[in-house]
Design an enzyme around this catalytic site. Structure first.
Site, mmCIF file in Angstrom:
data_model
loop_
_atom_site.group_PDB
_atom_site.id
_atom_site.type_symbol
_atom_site.label_atom_id
_atom_site.label_comp_id
_atom_site.label_asym_id
_atom_site.label_seq_id
_atom_site.Cartn_x
_atom_site.Cartn_y
_atom_site.Cartn_z
ATOM 1 N N VAL A 477 -4.475 -15.580 -10.724
ATOM 2 C CA VAL A 477 -4.512 -14.931 -9.413
ATOM 3 C C VAL A 477 -3.264 -15.289 -8.613
ATOM 4 O O VAL A 477 -2.701 -14.454 -7.893
ATOM 5 C CB VAL A 477 -5.796 -15.346 -8.652
ATOM 6 C CG1 VAL A 477 -5.736 -14.862 -7.208
ATOM 7 C CG2 VAL A 477 -7.024 -14.800 -9.348
ATOM 8 N N ASP A 524 18.655 26.322 0.432
ATOM 9 C CA ASP A 524 18.969 27.630 0.993
ATOM 10 C C ASP A 524 20.394 27.616 1.520
ATOM 11 O O ASP A 524 20.934 26.545 1.859
ATOM 12 C CB ASP A 524 18.016 27.959 2.147
ATOM 13 C CG ASP A 524 16.616 28.292 1.659
ATOM 14 O OD1 ASP A 524 16.499 28.817 0.543
ATOM 15 O OD2 ASP A 524 15.654 28.031 2.397
ATOM 16 N N ASP A 892 11.853 27.882 4.242
ATOM 17 C CA ASP A 892 11.409 28.100 5.621
ATOM 18 C C ASP A 892 10.345 29.168 5.750
ATOM 19 O O ASP A 892 9.588 29.183 6.710
ATOM 20 C CB ASP A 892 12.607 28.445 6.520
ATOM 21 C CG ASP A 892 13.451 29.576 5.945
ATOM 22 O OD1 ASP A 892 12.990 30.261 5.008
ATOM 23 O OD2 ASP A 892 14.581 29.785 6.435
ATOM 24 N N ASP A 896 7.987 30.649 0.640
ATOM 25 C CA ASP A 896 8.559 29.418 0.095
ATOM 26 C C ASP A 896 7.511 28.327 -0.099
ATOM 27 O O ASP A 896 7.775 27.333 -0.774
ATOM 28 C CB ASP A 896 9.661 28.878 1.027
ATOM 29 C CG ASP A 896 10.873 29.790 1.073
ATOM 30 O OD1 ASP A 896 11.123 30.463 0.064
ATOM 31 O OD2 ASP A 896 11.553 29.827 2.111
ATOM 32 N N GLU A 961 5.476 -20.738 -8.493
ATOM 33 C CA GLU A 961 4.283 -21.504 -8.149
ATOM 34 C C GLU A 961 3.402 -21.723 -9.377
ATOM 35 O O GLU A 961 2.893 -22.833 -9.614
ATOM 36 C CB GLU A 961 3.502 -20.781 -7.054
ATOM 37 C CG GLU A 961 4.248 -20.699 -5.726
ATOM 38 C CD GLU A 961 3.638 -19.672 -4.785
ATOM 39 O OE1 GLU A 961 2.480 -19.269 -5.026
ATOM 40 O OE2 GLU A 961 4.308 -19.275 -3.819
ATOM 41 N N THR A 989 4.705 -18.536 3.993
ATOM 42 C CA THR A 989 6.074 -18.599 3.478
ATOM 43 C C THR A 989 6.472 -17.314 2.760
ATOM 44 O O THR A 989 7.608 -16.858 2.893
ATOM 45 C CB THR A 989 6.227 -19.794 2.520
ATOM 46 O OG1 THR A 989 5.798 -20.973 3.197
ATOM 47 C CG2 THR A 989 7.668 -19.946 2.080
ATOM 48 N N ASP A 990 5.558 -16.723 2.009
ATOM 49 C CA ASP A 990 5.896 -15.528 1.227
ATOM 50 C C ASP A 990 5.814 -14.252 2.057
ATOM 51 O O ASP A 990 6.631 -13.342 1.899
ATOM 52 C CB ASP A 990 4.967 -15.412 0.027
ATOM 53 C CG ASP A 990 5.214 -16.519 -0.995
ATOM 54 O OD1 ASP A 990 6.201 -17.252 -0.822
ATOM 55 O OD2 ASP A 990 4.419 -16.636 -1.942
#
Length: 1177
Positions: A477, A524, A892, A896, A961, A989-990
């Protein structure tokens, strides 16, 4: 048998036996009387109609052809045909072009009774090409059998029966996905599924730990709940065990909520399409006009009335005009901003191949013509901008052009729903790899811990096995960057905010990253590559050449751009229109001012520094006419560069100067035959009348007999002069400029009936066929060349695309010459390259090529597709996607929308785009500018680079870690870090540095790299090796400083690894309090990770090139966690809770010695990556 013929009448009757005999006798008598009939023709029609019967599934009674059909011959085309109508159960008679002398075998079937009269007699087929069939045939197919259907319309009973067959005139709504289903769909993601599994496992182990804590309490006899509530320490330990699964679940729920909200905001394109359908109409029913009729109740065959401002309620065929002309705005369907003239009856079929056998059963293979060329058709959702008329509805609801677009959007949505974005696919693959890595870690940790299952700390071997199973899962984990989904969502959201600052509104969050993969931009031309502001660029006048003693055509360039009237005409002084009142310049200004329905509007509230301010100059009317009005402002006597004058004055001061002298009293509207527009004007204060005309130069020139020179003299149009003018017209055309011819007719040259004082001009002008003769014998004045100029900086943006490995395909409805010229101007085509014609195709030409050749053309280089229809865009997108490209498509119009939905990135225009296009697109350009797309691509690449940066940071730190804890466990060392300390590192910290990395600036060479492949994985083997190398050092540094503490205290390494069995040695006391080495390990871990974050401002550029100072948020994101870490070390209350002790200066030197080498390692890996990138560029 089914027939559909002109002048038919329908006989529906109930007949007694005597009547039957009487009718039958007369029919046979007529057969004998009228001679022979062509037997082959009978068989041909019979075969076609039998095929129709078989396909429709209609039930026909037994029919037979007379043994000797020759008696039919004398009837010719006047013989009534007996036919049975499928699904309507009645017999009809009609006059056919092909005669079928079929008779039923049973007279009772022939004389089947029906009470309805004048019903539509043909089964409705929406696939019939009503746009190319003669009007009379259309009326016969859709109308009733009465000769006066166009004057009576359908009855309410007839309309109701047809409505039951074809359905209402509305678009069906797609079943919406519920909010709950959208929320659940957010969990259909590989990484999210892993995190869900981890949360479940973590929660299960946390529950087990909590239960152990409660069972270990001495007060458990009072009940676990009472112990939990009464004992603060136990309650704190239990809640602490659920912190990690709680955080993971909260992150997942938040991420799902954000994703569901994004989906909800992006699914309204079909709703916008439905809003385009008109609500009310004027319809002819039972010989009476009904106003404000519900448009949903209209059916094919209905007669409707249309006026200026009306929205057309269904696809219809224009029957007749109530005015001289009718113009319709079809821009929502075609993308062309110019209103289209419509022709009534069969006039709109000129030049169209309308040979079609209506007895054909193969409706699906009917080929129709482009919408732009269907002059006789009116389309649902279009707007009548000029004129009025009567039309017959031919298609309703889903069968209209808008209905077909809706069906295409449905299909495109289904395809895009099934197709994940490149980021989604990469995250799925990343999740799969991560699951293997986690599984590997868990298995290895558990297997290497088997020798310790029997330690004295455990009562049984199985208890040890379960304990280390928990440890292995905990380590697995720890390797998961559980904040990754949330950080990605945050990073994409930050990207949308930055894009908004660059005039891009993002509607679908994942599209932000997909831009980074864009390999082809399909753009276009009008309004995107160009300004969509027609501008006069030159003017050709006829002048006397004193030296040659001849008349010559001289071209004068016009300065200025767009609709801003600032500028001048080279070689023509502003005062010339006043100094030479009868000269060509004055006449040209009169014509351009009066033969003009457009208006330039100045905005006095314009603020250049305010991006939300309205433009300084806007228009009303046709852009071409506005361009002529702007030329008048540059030619007239009043200065257009006067900064002291307000924009509202500058916009029309010279036009008003010229129009004030005249009164316009009649207009000869533009039509496609003569290609010109004229106005009749009378000079105020006199009876002098003048016809002023403008139009296609060749057509105007053909109707001129004289020419006016700049000095005011008039000369005959000699062949030499005509040749010069035609040469100038050709020269202007070769430069892909639009050319307008100017001419006039005045005085005795005008027919007396046209003079205003005569009073008969209004009646005379109702016949538009007389317009050509009215304009005949004009005096030629000059030519004006106009164009839609390229936007500023577009050519630079196209060059940037070339450097970035992105190809550009320009799609336009203009001619090939105009398209190629624009492509050269904006650098899509390099002027030094070979023949451009090989890279420019008309739409039909391109799609007429073999499929292999089409794919070959699309696979390399820039391209121009001209005379393209909106449906061509979707086909291009599909072909590009089949080649593995990531196409970005602009659009537009309503037509389209399917292409925008289909494309990997659909980009709608914010100014000129319809709501349907905007809702179907992934993002909207506020300024309709191609350069903005390129900026968005750069932003998309930057966002992906930032995602790589924080994935790099999170994975490297998590791996570090895991390695540290894993190695400490393998070596049998005392606990390296407590669970609370590890949780502190993960959250404080992360988290902040990873989030701050989303604000990284783009690398300098970001747009010089090739597009990232959509199949490129987030976690490639080389990246995994890099993350592992960095993580390995972090783990070694953390473990190294921890072990060095014991070594400095004189504890041998062997003694450290066997600390649990130490009992008699004096050094054993050191293991009873390990807060000092844990403080060193935690501080080293935190410091190393924060230094790693500072090195990750760029994944490939050196910290000395792009330093952390370029990202102030990162400096804050590093400073705050470091300060918090100091707080838990030096604040007594906190240090006790975290099990830490204050560090000395010597300790800090040791921490820095172990932490700083991460910078050297990162720089070495960056150098290697930069070398690879440079080699690929």
């Amino acid at each position: 048998m089914l027939s559909s013929f002109p002048d038919r009448c329908q006989l529906t009757f109930e007949i007694s036996t005597l009547q039957k005999i009487f009718v039958y006798t007369h029919i046979v008598f007529l057969f004998i009387l009228l001679g022979s009939f062509n037997e082959k023709r009978i068989k041909k029609v019979m075969a076609a109609k039998q095929a129709k019967q078989d396909n429709t599934g209609a039930r026909y009674d037994e029919m037979m052809i007379l043994p000797n059909p020759s008696p039919c011959a004398a009837f010719g085309s006047r013989l009534p045909t007996l036919a049975f109508k499928p699904r309507r159960s009645r017999w009809i008679t009609s006059k056919p072009p092909f005669v079928s002398c079929q008779l039923p075998s049973r007279l009772d079937t022939l004389l089947y009774s029906s009470t309805a009269i004048n019903e539509p007699i043909t089964p409705y087929s929406p696939n019939l090409p009503y746009e190319i069939l003669p009007l009379q045939t259309v009326v016969e197919i859709l109308g009733d059998s009465s000769d006066d259907h166009l004057n009576t319309g359908l009855s309410n009973q007839q309309a109701e029966k047809v409505r039951l067959e074809v359905g209402p005139n509305s678009l069906p709504a797609k079943q919406k996905t519920s909010v709950w289903e959208l929320w659940l769909q957010q969990f259909d993601d590989g990484l999210v599924k892993i995190l869900v599994g981890v949360a479940i496992f973590s929660a299960a182990f946390s529950a087990s730990e909590a239960w152990d804590v409660l069972l270990g309490s001495t007060d458990v006899s009072n009940g676990a709940l009472s112990v939990f509530l009464s004992n603060k320490e136990i309650r704190s330990n239990v809640l602490q065990s659920f912190v990690e699964p709680g955080i993971i679940i909260a992150i997942l729920l938040l991420n799902a909520a954000v994703g569901a909200w994004q989906d909800l905001s992006a699914r309204s394109s079909l709703e916008a399409l439905e809003k385009m359908q008109p609500r009310l109409a004027t319809v002819l029913r039972d010989s009476s006009w009904m106003n404000d009729y519900d448009a949903k109740l209209l059916v094919p065959g209905d007669i409707i009335k249309l006026r200026v401002g009306d929205s057309i309620p269904a696809d219809a065929r224009l029957i007749k005009l109530s005015s001289s002309t009718m113009y319709v705005d079809e821009s929502s369907l075609t993308g062309e901003s110019v209103s289209v003239g419509k022709l009534s009856g069969d006039e709109g079929l000129v030049g169209i191949n309308n040979t079609f056998d209506i007895t054909s059963s193969n409706d699906s293979k009917i080929e129709t013509i482009p919408i732009q060329d269907q002059s006789a058709m009116l389309f649902s959702g279009s707007l009548v901008t000029r004129g009025s008329g009567i039309a017959m509805i031919v298609r309703t609801g889903v069968n209209t052009q808008i209905g077909k677009i809706q069906s295409t959007i449905f299909e495109a949505q289904n395809e895009t729903d099934e197709r994940k974005t490149p980021l989604g696919e990469q995250l799925d693959r990343f999740g799969t790899k991560l699951s293997y890595i986690i599984g590997f870690i868990c298995v290895v940790v558990w297997l290497t811990s088997i020798p310790r299952f029997s330690d004295s700390a455990f009562e049984t071997w199985w208890e040890g096995a379960l304990y280390y199973a928990k440890v292995s899962v905990a380590l697995g984990v720890a390797a998961i960057p559980e904040g990754l989904p949330a950080v990605i969502t945050l990073c994409l959201s930050l990207g949308t905010r930055r894009m908004a600052e660059r005039n891009v509104i993002v509607r679908k969050l994942p599209s932000v990253e997909t831009l980074g993969c864009t390999s082809v931009i399909c753009s276009d031309k009008t309004g995107t590559l160009t300004t969509n502001q027609m501008t006069g660029v030159s003017m050709a006048m006829l002048e006397s050449d004193a030296q040659a003693k001849d008349t010559v055509v001289i071209e004068h360039s016009i300065s200025g751009s767009s609709y801003n009237p600032s500028g001048s005409v080279e070689g023509i002084e502003r005062g010339e229109s006043e100094s030479i009142p009868d000269g060509a310049v004055k006449y040209a200004c009169d014509i351009m001012s009066l033969c003009n329905d457009a208006r330039l509007i100045g905005n006095d509230d314009y603020n250049e520094s305010d991006s939300d301010s309205k433009p300084q100059f806007t228009i009303e009317g046709e852009p071409t006419e506005v361009a002529l009005a702007v030329v008048v402002e540059k030619l007239g006597p009043h200065e257009s560069d006067d900064i002291e004058k307000s924009p509202s004055i500058l916009a029309n001061q010279n036009k008003l100067h010229f129009t004030n002298d005249w009164e316009r009293y009649a207009t000869l509207e533009f039509d496609r035959k003569r290609k010109s527009m004229s106005v009749l004007c009378i000079r105020k204060g006199s009876n002098d009348c003048m016809l002023m005309s403008k139009g296609a130069p060749s057509m105007v020139l053909d109707r001129c007999t004289r020419a006016k020179l700049r000095d005011g003299s008039i000369v005959p149009l000699s062949q030499n002069l005509i040749d010069q003018i035609e040469a100038m017209i050709s020269s202007i055309g070769d430069r892909a400029l639009r050319c307008i011819g100017l001419a006039y007719k005045e005085g005795n040259d005008l027919e007396p009936v046209l003079l205003k004082e005569n009073g008969q001009y209004d009646t005379f002008l109702k016949d538009s066929n007389k317009f050509v003769s009215i304009e005949d014998g004009m005096t030629f004045v000059g030519l004006v060349a106009i164009r839609d100029p390229p936007r500023a900086n577009v050519s630079r943006s196209v060059d940037t695309c070339l450097e970035a490995g992105i190809r550009v395909i320009m799609i336009t409805g203009d001619s090939k010459a105009t398209a190629v010229a624009t492509a050269k101007d904006v650098h899509i085509f390099n002027r030094n390259d070979g023949p451009f014609i090989e890279r420019a195709f008309e739409g039909r030409e391109f799609f007429g090529l073999p499929e292999e050749r089409q794919l070959e053309v699309l696979s390399t280089g820039n391209l121009v597709i001209c005379r393209a229809e909106p449906k061509d865009k979707q086909q291009l997108v599909k072909m590009l996607q089949s080649l593995g490209e990531i196409p970005c498509m602009t659009g537009d119009g309503v037509n389209d929308a399917p292409a925008l939905q289909q494309a990997s990135i659909g980009v709608a225009m914010g100014i000129s785009g319809t709501e349907v296009a905007k809702e179907a697109a992934d993002m909207v350009l506020v300024d309709d500018n191609f350069s903005t797309i390129v900026n968005a691509v750069e932003e998309g690449r930057s966002i992906y680079a930032n995602m790589q940066a924080f994935i790099n940071f999170l994975l490297t730190c998590n791996i570090g870690e895991v390695i540290g804890v894993f190695m400490a466990s393998i070596l049998g060392l005392p606990q390296l870090l407590t669970p609370l300390q590890l949780l502190w590192v993960n959250l404080v910290t992360d988290g902040p540095p990873a989030t701050a990395l989303g604000f990284n600036p783009p690398d300098p060479d970001l747009m010089k790299r090739k597009p990232r492949s959509s199949s490129e994985e987030i976690l490639t083997p080389s990246l995994l090796l890099r993350y592992t190398a960095g993580g390995l050092y972090i783990g070694i540094a953390t473990l190294g400083v921890y072990v060095s503490y014991f070594l400095d205290q004189g504890v041998p390494l062997q003694e450290i690894s066997s600390w649990s069995s130490c009992s008699d040695s004096p050094l054993c006391d050191i293991f009873s309090d390990i807060r000092a080495p844990q403080t060193l390990a935690l501080t080293t871990l935190v410091t190393t990770e924060l230094l790693k974050a500072l090195c990750t401002v760029s994944v490939s550029s050196s910290i000395f090139v792009i330093g952390p100072q370029k990202n102030p948020w990162l400096l804050l994101g590093v400073a705050v966690p470091f300060a918090l870490n100091l707080a838990i070390i030096y604040i007594p209350a906190l240090e006790v809770n975290f099990g830490l002790v204050p560090l000395s200066s010597d300790d800090w030197i040791k921490v820095l010695c172990w932490s700083l080498p991460i910078i050297i390692i990162e720089e070495a890996m960056k150098f290697y990556d930069a070398s690879k990138i440079k080699a690929e560029m």
